[in-house]
Write a protein that holds these residues in place. Sequence first.
Motif, PDB file in Angstrom:
ATOM      1  N   ASP A 244      -2.256 -12.559   0.128  1.00 28.46           N
ATOM      2  CA  ASP A 244      -2.157 -11.713   1.322  1.00 28.46           C
ATOM      3  C   ASP A 244      -1.461 -10.394   1.002  1.00 28.46           C
ATOM      4  N   ILE A 245      -0.382 -10.471   0.231  1.00 32.14           N
ATOM      5  CA  ILE A 245       0.341  -9.244  -0.131  1.00 32.14           C
ATOM      6  C   ILE A 245      -0.536  -8.338  -0.980  1.00 32.14           C
ATOM      7  N   LEU A 246      -1.285  -8.911  -1.901  1.00 29.16           N
ATOM      8  CA  LEU A 246      -2.198  -8.115  -2.731  1.00 29.16           C
ATOM      9  C   LEU A 246      -3.267  -7.448  -1.871  1.00 29.16           C
ATOM     10  N   ASP A 247      -3.801  -8.211  -0.909  1.00 30.05           N
ATOM     11  CA  ASP A 247      -4.820  -7.640  -0.019  1.00 30.05           C
ATOM     12  C   ASP A 247      -4.244  -6.498   0.798  1.00 30.05           C
ATOM     13  N   LEU A 248      -3.062  -6.718   1.379  1.00 31.42           N
ATOM     14  CA  LEU A 248      -2.446  -5.674   2.197  1.00 31.42           C
ATOM     15  C   LEU A 248      -2.155  -4.441   1.357  1.00 31.42           C
ATOM     16  N   SER A 249      -1.671  -4.631   0.134  1.00 27.40           N
ATOM     17  CA  SER A 249      -1.376  -3.487  -0.741  1.00 27.40           C
ATOM     18  C   SER A 249      -2.648  -2.707  -1.052  1.00 27.40           C
ATOM     19  N   ALA A 250      -3.728  -3.421  -1.340  1.00 30.74           N
ATOM     20  CA  ALA A 250      -4.991  -2.755  -1.660  1.00 30.74           C
ATOM     21  C   ALA A 250      -5.517  -1.988  -0.462  1.00 30.74           C
ATOM     22  N   ILE A 251      -5.393  -2.580   0.724  1.00 29.52           N
ATOM     23  CA  ILE A 251      -5.875  -1.911   1.932  1.00 29.52           C
ATOM     24  C   ILE A 251      -5.070  -0.654   2.213  1.00 29.52           C
ATOM     25  N   GLU A 252      -3.731  -0.773   2.167  1.00 31.51           N
ATOM     26  CA  GLU A 252      -2.884   0.387   2.458  1.00 31.51           C
ATOM     27  C   GLU A 252      -3.061   1.489   1.431  1.00 31.51           C
ATOM     28  N   ALA A 253      -3.352   1.128   0.191  1.00 28.11           N
ATOM     29  CA  ALA A 253      -3.549   2.133  -0.856  1.00 28.11           C
ATOM     30  C   ALA A 253      -4.962   2.698  -0.845  1.00 28.11           C
ATOM     31  N   GLY A 254      -5.803   2.195   0.050  1.00 28.78           N
ATOM     32  CA  GLY A 254      -7.169   2.695   0.129  1.00 28.78           C
ATOM     33  C   GLY A 254      -8.073   2.193  -0.985  1.00 28.78           C
ATOM     34  N   ARG A 255      -7.656   1.103  -1.647  1.00 27.32           N
ATOM     35  CA  ARG A 255      -8.456   0.575  -2.758  1.00 27.32           C
ATOM     36  C   ARG A 255      -9.346  -0.586  -2.339  1.00 27.32           C
ATOM     37  N   ALA A 256      -9.172  -1.076  -1.110  1.00 25.95           N
ATOM     38  CA  ALA A 256      -9.981  -2.204  -0.652  1.00 25.95           C
ATOM     39  C   ALA A 256     -11.405  -1.738  -0.379  1.00 25.95           C
ATOM     40  N   THR A 257     -12.369  -2.545  -0.771  1.00 29.82           N
ATOM     41  CA  THR A 257     -13.777  -2.199  -0.574  1.00 29.82           C
ATOM     42  C   THR A 257     -14.511  -3.392   0.022  1.00 29.82           C
ATOM     43  N   VAL A 258     -15.636  -3.124   0.633  1.00 28.89           N
ATOM     44  CA  VAL A 258     -16.512  -4.187   1.121  1.00 28.89           C
ATOM     45  C   VAL A 258     -17.874  -3.999   0.469  1.00 28.89           C
ATOM     46  N   HIS A 259     -18.567  -5.097   0.260  1.00 28.25           N
ATOM     47  CA  HIS A 259     -19.878  -5.071  -0.396  1.00 28.25           C
ATOM     48  C   HIS A 259     -20.962  -5.412   0.612  1.00 28.25           C
ATOM     49  N   ASP A 260     -22.150  -5.006   0.307  1.00 26.85           N
ATOM     50  CA  ASP A 260     -23.287  -5.284   1.177  1.00 26.85           C
ATOM     51  C   ASP A 260     -24.317  -6.077   0.381  1.00 26.85           C
ATOM     52  N   VAL A 261     -24.258  -7.398   0.498  1.00 26.06           N
ATOM     53  CA  VAL A 261     -25.167  -8.279  -0.227  1.00 26.06           C
ATOM     54  C   VAL A 261     -25.805  -9.241   0.770  1.00 26.06           C
ATOM     55  N   ASP A 262     -26.838  -9.929   0.335  1.00 23.23           N
ATOM     56  CA  ASP A 262     -27.500 -10.907   1.192  1.00 23.23           C
ATOM     57  C   ASP A 262     -26.549 -12.055   1.506  1.00 23.23           C
ATOM     58  N   LEU A 263     -26.580 -12.521   2.739  1.00 24.73           N
ATOM     59  CA  LEU A 263     -25.711 -13.631   3.123  1.00 24.73           C
ATOM     60  C   LEU A 263     -26.358 -14.426   4.248  1.00 24.73           C
ATOM     61  N   ASP A 264     -25.926 -15.672   4.355  1.00 25.07           N
ATOM     62  CA  ASP A 264     -26.285 -16.542   5.471  1.00 25.07           C
ATOM     63  C   ASP A 264     -25.000 -16.777   6.254  1.00 25.07           C
TER      64      ASP A 264
END
Length: 437
Positions: A244-264
């Motif tokens: 959770d801390i790693l995720d929050l750090s990545a988000i606040e630093a603007g390094r978090a990304t989302v991908h667009d792939v096929d999903l169900d």
Amino acid sequence: MRTTGRARDDGRTAAVLLGTSVGGHAVAGYLWWRLRRARAALRELDTTRRAAAETGERYRSLFQYHPSAVFSLDLEGRFVEANPAAERVSGYAARDLIGMDFARLLEPAQVDVVGAAFLEILQRRAQQLETVVVRPDGSMAEVSVTGLPIVVDDEVVGVYGVAEDITARNRMQRELTRTRRSAEQASEAKSMFLANVSHEIRTPLTAVMATTELLVDSGLDPEQERFAEAVQRSSQRLLRLVDDILDLSAIEAGRATVHDVDLDLTNVVGDAVALVRPVAAEKGLTVSLGVDPDLPRHLTGDPERLAQVVTNLLDNAVKFTPEGRIRVGVEVAETRASTTKVVVRVEDTGIGITEEQQPRLFQAFSQGDPSITRRYGGTGLGLAICKQLVTLMGGSIWVSSIPGEGSTFAFAVPLGRPESGPGVGPEGGPEVGPAVS
């Protein structure tokens, strides 16, 4: 015969007298008309004079009491008049300004720029610019100047100017910029520190978890196995916190990304539900999943981020529900040519949240009630991360709750629709899957 001649003379006399009388009345009427016209003209002139005087007074009041510096220049750029505010801005008395070249007031680097604007105004093109005025004591004032041509009988005879002192405003803006930059740097340093520390913790923790797993499988007696499993559970909780801390750090630093792939999406949500069912079952809770039959089986998005959000919401529901049930619903909110907006809801029969507590739920390191940390544990990061991830995916998240009756957390995200693929019919219609429970 004499009588007839006398009669004619009398008639002529009467006609002359009558003509004289009529002519006198006509002259008198004309003179009266002229007098009335003259009086009307005088009244009109008096009204015009009073209007002109009133207009002049209005202009003089506007000029005299305007909070900004108001001035006029001749065609050579010399001051013709200046109001009291111009004295305060420039630092010169009005009597000293009159006849002075405006260039004498300017910072040397600004003379050419302002001079070019002055020439533009003389060509009947109004100008607005910012410049710096140097006062007699050496101090400087930043001003925003509006310059307009003075036109009389279709001829430019000078320049009219209004200068607003923006020194304090600009100083505040610069201070705000510096403060914001410092805050951003501090936030980035904090995020980097948390990320580095989390990585340093994660490495030995992974080794502890692997070793404990081997220990559990090494044929321990029941008491030893219970101790080892306790270490495993604590290690998993600690790993979750580090993640959770790693995720929050990545988000606040603007390094978090989302991908667009096929999903169900049915499978994504179903897997998250399957993970929490054992924990829920230990508390006697039932967990059900309902899926909208109109939900397309094949969409595009980030399955990992979606699973992370759903898992966080489910973990919270299990944590804060002492008894009852948890129900997850997936429904189609809007269908467009290239996207399908879906809504995922997690409903529980837990402790609920008051209206005053709800606004704090999605803030990092915050929980609705501080006593919750002592009673139920947690750091308050889960919902903050959910909000950031949902926002990153172009969606929104919200909560509705009644204290003592339960809560519903829901989020909506737009997911792409692939042009073709397994499960998509020739008309682009979805294969419909049954509700999962």
